[in-house]
Design a protein around this motif. Sequence first.
Motif, short mmCIF file in Angstrom:
data_model
loop_
_atom_site.label_atom_id
_atom_site.label_comp_id
_atom_site.label_asym_id
_atom_site.label_seq_id
_atom_site.Cartn_x
_atom_site.Cartn_y
_atom_site.Cartn_z
N ILE A 99 0.85 -1.19 0.00
CA ILE A 99 0.00 0.00 0.00
C ILE A 99 0.89 1.24 0.00
O ILE A 99 0.67 2.18 -0.76
CB ILE A 99 -0.92 0.00 1.25
CG1 ILE A 99 -1.92 -1.15 1.19
CG2 ILE A 99 -1.61 1.35 1.42
CD1 ILE A 99 -3.07 -0.98 0.23
N ASN A 100 1.92 1.23 0.84
CA ASN A 100 2.82 2.38 0.92
C ASN A 100 3.50 2.69 -0.41
O ASN A 100 3.57 3.84 -0.83
CB ASN A 100 3.91 2.13 1.97
CG ASN A 100 3.51 2.63 3.33
OD1 ASN A 100 2.82 3.64 3.44
ND2 ASN A 100 3.90 1.92 4.37
N SER A 101 4.02 1.66 -1.06
CA SER A 101 4.76 1.92 -2.30
C SER A 101 3.81 2.24 -3.44
O SER A 101 4.15 3.00 -4.35
CB SER A 101 5.66 0.73 -2.64
OG SER A 101 4.90 -0.40 -2.98
N ARG A 130 0.79 3.84 -3.24
CA ARG A 130 0.26 5.22 -3.20
C ARG A 130 1.38 6.24 -3.40
O ARG A 130 1.11 7.36 -3.85
CB ARG A 130 -0.54 5.47 -1.92
CG ARG A 130 0.24 5.62 -0.67
CD ARG A 130 -0.67 5.82 0.54
NE ARG A 130 0.04 5.36 1.71
CZ ARG A 130 -0.51 5.02 2.86
NH1 ARG A 130 -1.81 5.09 3.02
NH2 ARG A 130 0.22 4.60 3.87
N LEU A 131 2.61 5.84 -3.12
CA LEU A 131 3.72 6.74 -3.41
C LEU A 131 3.86 6.96 -4.92
O LEU A 131 4.12 8.08 -5.37
CB LEU A 131 5.03 6.19 -2.83
CG LEU A 131 6.27 7.04 -3.11
CD1 LEU A 131 6.12 8.44 -2.55
CD2 LEU A 131 7.52 6.38 -2.54
N TYR A 145 2.75 14.61 -1.33
CA TYR A 145 3.90 13.79 -1.76
C TYR A 145 4.83 13.51 -0.58
O TYR A 145 5.30 12.39 -0.40
CB TYR A 145 4.64 14.51 -2.88
CG TYR A 145 5.75 13.71 -3.52
CD1 TYR A 145 5.53 12.41 -3.96
CD2 TYR A 145 7.01 14.26 -3.70
CE1 TYR A 145 6.54 11.68 -4.56
CE2 TYR A 145 8.03 13.53 -4.31
CZ TYR A 145 7.79 12.24 -4.73
OH TYR A 145 8.80 11.52 -5.32
N ALA A 162 3.29 11.00 1.60
CA ALA A 162 3.38 9.67 0.98
C ALA A 162 4.78 9.09 1.13
O ALA A 162 4.96 7.89 1.33
CB ALA A 162 3.00 9.74 -0.49
N LEU A 163 5.79 9.95 1.05
CA LEU A 163 7.17 9.49 1.17
C LEU A 163 7.49 9.05 2.60
O LEU A 163 8.29 8.13 2.81
CB LEU A 163 8.15 10.59 0.74
CG LEU A 163 8.38 10.74 -0.76
CD1 LEU A 163 9.01 12.09 -1.08
CD2 LEU A 163 9.27 9.61 -1.28
N ASN A 170 7.60 5.50 3.48
CA ASN A 170 8.37 4.68 2.56
C ASN A 170 9.87 4.73 2.85
O ASN A 170 10.64 4.06 2.17
CB ASN A 170 8.11 5.12 1.12
CG ASN A 170 6.87 4.45 0.54
OD1 ASN A 170 6.91 3.31 0.13
ND2 ASN A 170 5.76 5.17 0.54
N PHE A 180 -2.57 8.77 4.66
CA PHE A 180 -1.21 8.24 4.51
C PHE A 180 -0.72 7.49 5.76
O PHE A 180 0.48 7.28 5.91
CB PHE A 180 -0.25 9.38 4.14
CG PHE A 180 -0.54 9.96 2.78
CD1 PHE A 180 -0.19 9.28 1.63
CD2 PHE A 180 -1.21 11.16 2.65
CE1 PHE A 180 -0.48 9.78 0.38
CE2 PHE A 180 -1.51 11.68 1.39
CZ PHE A 180 -1.14 10.99 0.26
#
Lengths: 405, 405
Positions: A129-131, A133-134, B141, B144-145, B148, B186
């Motif tokens: 999910i994290n990667s 939506r990134l 953004y 979102a990062l 990750n 997020f």
Amino acid sequence: MKNPNIVILGAGYGGMMTTVKLQKSLGVNEANITLVNMNDYHYQTTWLHENAAGTLHHDRTRIPIKDVINMSKVNFIQDKVVSIKPEIKKVKLENRDLEYDVLVIGLGFEAATFGIPGLEEHAFTIGSINSARLIREHIEYNFALYNNEKEKKQARLNIVVGGGGFTGIEFLGELANRIPELCEEFDIDKNLVRIINVEGSPTVLPGFDPELVEYALNSLESRGVEFVTNAMLKECTPESITYEKDGELTQVPTLTTVWAAGVRANSIVEKSGFETNRGKVEVRKDMRTPDFDNVFVIGDCALIMNPENGRPYPPTAQIAIQQSDVVAHNVKALVSGGEAEEFEPKILGTVASLGHDDAIGVVLNNQKIFGWKATVMKKIIDNRYLLKLGGVGLLLKKGKFNIFY
Amino acid sequence: MKNPNIVILGAGYGGMMTTVKLQKSLGVNEANITLVNMNDYHYQTTWLHENAAGTLHHDRTRIPIKDVINMSKVNFIQDKVVSIKPEIKKVKLENRDLEYDVLVIGLGFEAATFGIPGLEEHAFTIGSINSARLIREHIEYNFALYNNEKEKKQARLNIVVGGGGFTGIEFLGELANRIPELCEEFDIDKNLVRIINVEGSPTVLPGFDPELVEYALNSLESRGVEFVTNAMLKECTPESITYEKDGELTQVPTLTTVWAAGVRANSIVEKSGFETNRGKVEVRKDMRTPDFDNVFVIGDCALIMNPENGRPYPPTAQIAIQQSDVVAHNVKALVSGGEAEEFEPKILGTVASLGHDDAIGVVLNNQKIFGWKATVMKKIIDNRYLLKLGGVGLLLKKGKFNIFY
């Protein structure tokens, strides 16, 4: 007498379905069931490409574990697996250690970049999910930046997808549908955007029926996707990729490379000392590891050879879900007596979506389907899983019913 | 006899309203009306902070010029103004030159960064649809990062707003409402996010009633906004800002600095050789420049002194819209005869929103309002403008009617 501890690692397709089945078949007086997962949600890996393209919100793809698992029957631990020590029947998590009597390993896949320079650092992968939506946010951000810079940067509008396999093609289909929307959102001429697929084989979807491959190419090319086959990625930098085709190197300026051409089993399995083949455990017919009678492996970490062609069965959701029947049965047999079953994969068909409005597939008896019919079949497959996993309630909540547009 | 050419530069509040009035009051046989604007849309500058925070889509804020202007009566040119040559009655656009008999300059504002190092390069400003949606995407953004990266970067979650004036405060209000939504989107703990306002004066909203300022501070602080007053921004880098307060320097790691503390008139005006005061043209009472009888200036490029306090009236939408009455009347008088009017500002009240559900304001007779009542007043002001600009049709399409939540 102490109840046996059954520990299931990973809440992917295999681990999740095994847990659901065990919580039904085993009473709380028969065994302690523990499920370990990094997140407090399960997600449908096969939908992540839609989240990455931005055509489906990631909350549609994930399911809170507590919505499916009965927390009074199963002990859920949100933690990350560090290593497994099968000789002493222990699992090391980031925040604690666990002891088990029976272990089910369903730790899924990770990206494999085959040592291609820069790929691990600069390419995106569709793995969580994290990667996912990134990727969505990254593309949007670059589109938003485009009109804010005096010197327009074409690299912001070039999207390269490495690999024309199942994931790559399905992602391209969603992206091709999404780009016109994004262009409207950010006032960008859609003719400026390039979507480029780089595939090492002579064709995309190698192994698929050539007629269906042709159909897929037409569908995607008509929506602006460019295909470069017989081409090997040589390097990925923050601002470009380079591929080699016919002995020539071509550099494409891009800030968005999505690597969809390689996965491998979670490396924890290999590191934990199991006997592996291509990073996976070649399981016995009852899904146990060759060397430990109390350890099962399911899904992408398990290797099963197809005797018909001498090659391993592909790591699909379909097979992981089928395996969970056998694993759940055999775990129960191990702790409370009974006959073990053997796993026999039944490939019911394969459908690759090409966006929400197009798809190709092969179903029972090798019947080819495409277009609307195939999109409906794809949704039926997705919905069937939700029904199995969480019943009608979950199906209604997360199912895909938009079959008429 | 040749019709006179009336050229209006800029489709902001002033230019747009002037054009709408002239297309009604002047027949096509009386004059040629030309409107020049960089984009093919008009936008409501006073709503941009909502687009920047992500609480309102930018398409709600912008209005296609062809939806408001009658293209058979007005010649619309989408181009960028490069310079004005009032001595020879010409305007240089990027792609062509224009001759005029009467000119209306409504070129709006640009950000002023007062030479603070790094601000122009690394800070965002809320000045256009492009820059506002970039802020929205930039914040998303970075959120979102965040999950990750193995090493979590607090700078991604720190948002600094430079300036506690009208725009700064209104942006903070929207941001404070938006952050909890973004955290959910997020998977970020909302207690980790910091929103910091840095203001040079001893208080935010200088000049506003202290009781209302107190109300605003309470409203925003209760939603997590931190205020640093009496503090001067000293430097902005890609990864931090530094401010000085009580002789001490403090560095805040942040990837998102939004500069809302300074605007100046479009520098084209000064560069084109008009007599200016603080970059603006101090217009005559009939809104013409001191030195050219056929050139009007409206909105943020015009300077009008308030005799009561010896300071210029603030550059607001309210005043620009009022000026358009006088400018449209006087342009018509100039080309087809009649008495010129003088501009007399009538400050009807000022309302600052603190998010969609809270606001403060001063209305007729210095009556203070706050809370729900003030949010309704704010929406009435916004809706009144839409009605004036494009009638009931436009009001229904773009108006704000969600007064009950």
